[in-house]
Design a protein around this motif. Structure first.
Motif, short mmCIF file in Angstrom:
data_model
loop_
_atom_site.label_atom_id
_atom_site.label_comp_id
_atom_site.label_asym_id
_atom_site.label_seq_id
_atom_site.Cartn_x
_atom_site.Cartn_y
_atom_site.Cartn_z
N UNK A 65 0.85 -1.19 0.00
CA UNK A 65 0.00 0.00 0.00
C UNK A 65 0.88 1.24 0.00
N UNK A 66 0.71 2.06 -1.03
CA UNK A 66 1.49 3.29 -1.15
C UNK A 66 0.89 4.39 -0.29
N UNK A 67 -0.40 4.58 -0.42
CA UNK A 67 -1.11 5.56 0.41
C UNK A 67 -2.60 5.30 0.32
N UNK A 68 -3.33 5.87 1.28
CA UNK A 68 -4.79 5.75 1.30
C UNK A 68 -5.38 7.13 1.50
N UNK A 69 -6.32 7.49 0.64
CA UNK A 69 -7.08 8.73 0.81
C UNK A 69 -8.43 8.38 1.40
N UNK A 70 -8.82 9.13 2.42
CA UNK A 70 -10.09 8.87 3.07
C UNK A 70 -10.93 10.15 3.05
N UNK A 71 -12.11 10.05 2.44
CA UNK A 71 -13.04 11.16 2.40
C UNK A 71 -14.09 10.98 3.49
N UNK A 72 -14.51 12.07 4.07
CA UNK A 72 -15.50 12.00 5.15
C UNK A 72 -16.87 11.59 4.65
N UNK A 73 -17.15 11.89 3.37
CA UNK A 73 -18.47 11.60 2.82
C UNK A 73 -18.33 11.02 1.42
N UNK A 74 -18.89 9.85 1.20
CA UNK A 74 -18.81 9.16 -0.08
C UNK A 74 -19.39 10.00 -1.22
N UNK A 75 -20.26 10.95 -0.88
CA UNK A 75 -20.93 11.74 -1.91
C UNK A 75 -20.24 13.08 -2.18
N UNK A 76 -19.17 13.38 -1.45
CA UNK A 76 -18.49 14.67 -1.62
C UNK A 76 -17.00 14.42 -1.80
N UNK A 77 -16.50 14.71 -3.02
CA UNK A 77 -15.09 14.45 -3.31
C UNK A 77 -14.28 15.73 -3.51
N UNK A 78 -14.85 16.87 -3.13
CA UNK A 78 -14.11 18.12 -3.33
C UNK A 78 -14.06 18.96 -2.06
#
Length: 289
Positions: free
Chosen positions: A258-271
């Motif tokens: 695993x190089x890195x993992x990005x985690x978003x707080x909300x599956x529906x908001x990517x910005x």
């Protein structure tokens, strides 16, 4: 004024005064800041020194002037404060790989680059050095279900490919589903342009597609960064931030699949807000930071 706003305004100030003498002291004074603090802040936010950035933008401005046959290269050199024609030519070759005279009169021109985006992220001061804020932590073991695919930087429009698979993931889950979204980058082999990506959520979701995948991400020790904005626009910023982190914190990168993992707080908001977890070795010094 937030630190990223200071740098954004500084970039505009530099652009508007690109043909005038510019120095660390003059730019810092324009924002009522100590030149020493401004230097550290600018380097941390932009990944290069102010002098290096100014020279790069002067060269960028020269591309328009070079296309005007009524202005000599000597005039351009002095107009953009390079000191001498030879200094201008040398700097131009270093940045573009060719001499300014070689592109004059040619139909194919080098395109000008817009003012770069300032990536928003919190910063911290460690022993007089400014670095992107980080947290040493454990990434907890997690089962992630989603869509797996491969990206080849040499042939793919990687931004479009990742976005399209994120959109595909959202289309295949219940619209009422909330919670985090994980984008896991793995097997980024040295000297290879290929790597694997899994975009998923920590839930069991049935996706009737051949690229549906479930993996168990093991617990690992890591550094955690926080960014604001578009996940695909941070580019070299993360590389610079991680390199500065390793240097200042005296940590070591861990070699894992695993190089890195990005985690978003909300599956529906990517910005909006997202975190990046990068594996590092767990060293005794960790307890002192």
């Amino acid at each position: 004024m937030e630190h990223h706003e200071v740098i954004e305004n500084a970039l505009i100030y530099i652009e508007n005064n690109i043909q005038h003498p510019l120095s660390l002291e003059s730019v810092a004074n324009s924002f009522n800041m100590s030149k020493y603090y401004f230097h550290r802040l600018f380097s941390a936010m932009m990944g290069c020194s102010l002098n290096h950035y100014i020279r790069s933008r002067r060269l960028n401005a020269s591309l328009t002037l070079i296309s005007n046959d009524n202005i000599s290269l000597t005039e351009i050199a002095y107009q953009l404060n390079f000191g001498s024609p030879s200094s201008f030519t040398r700097a131009f070759k270093q940045q573009y790989g060719i001499s300014p005279s070689s592109i004059r009169g040619h139909e194919k021109k080098l395109p000008q680059e817009p003012i770069p985006q300032v990536v928003k992220r919190p910063i911290k001061n460690i022993n007089g050095d400014i670095v992107t804020d980080f947290t040493l932590t454990d990434f907890e073991a997690t089962r992630v279900t989603g869509i797996a695919f491969e990206v080849d930087l040499a042939t793919d429009d990687y931004k479009m490919k990742i976005r399209s698979h994120l959109d595909m993931l959202v289309e295949n889950i219940d619209s009422t589903s909330n919670g985090p979204c994980y984008v896991i980058y793995s097997n980024c082999h040295q000297n290879s342009t290929r790597f694997n990506v899994l975009a998923g959520i920590p839930q069991d979701i049935p996706i009737d597609k051949p690229y549906h995948f479930t993996i168990d991400v093991p617990q690992f020790f890591c550094t955690k960064f926080k960014y604001f904005g578009d996940l695909l626009e941070i580019g070299d910023v993360l590389i610079t931030d991680f390199a500065r982190f390793l240097k200042i914190s005296k940590q070591e990168a861990e070699v894992t699949d695993i190089e890195l993992i990005q985690v978003f707080e909300n599956i529906h908001i990517f910005d909006s807000v997202f975190h990046i977890y990068v594996p590092i070795k767990k060293l005794p010094i960790d307890s002192e930071l």
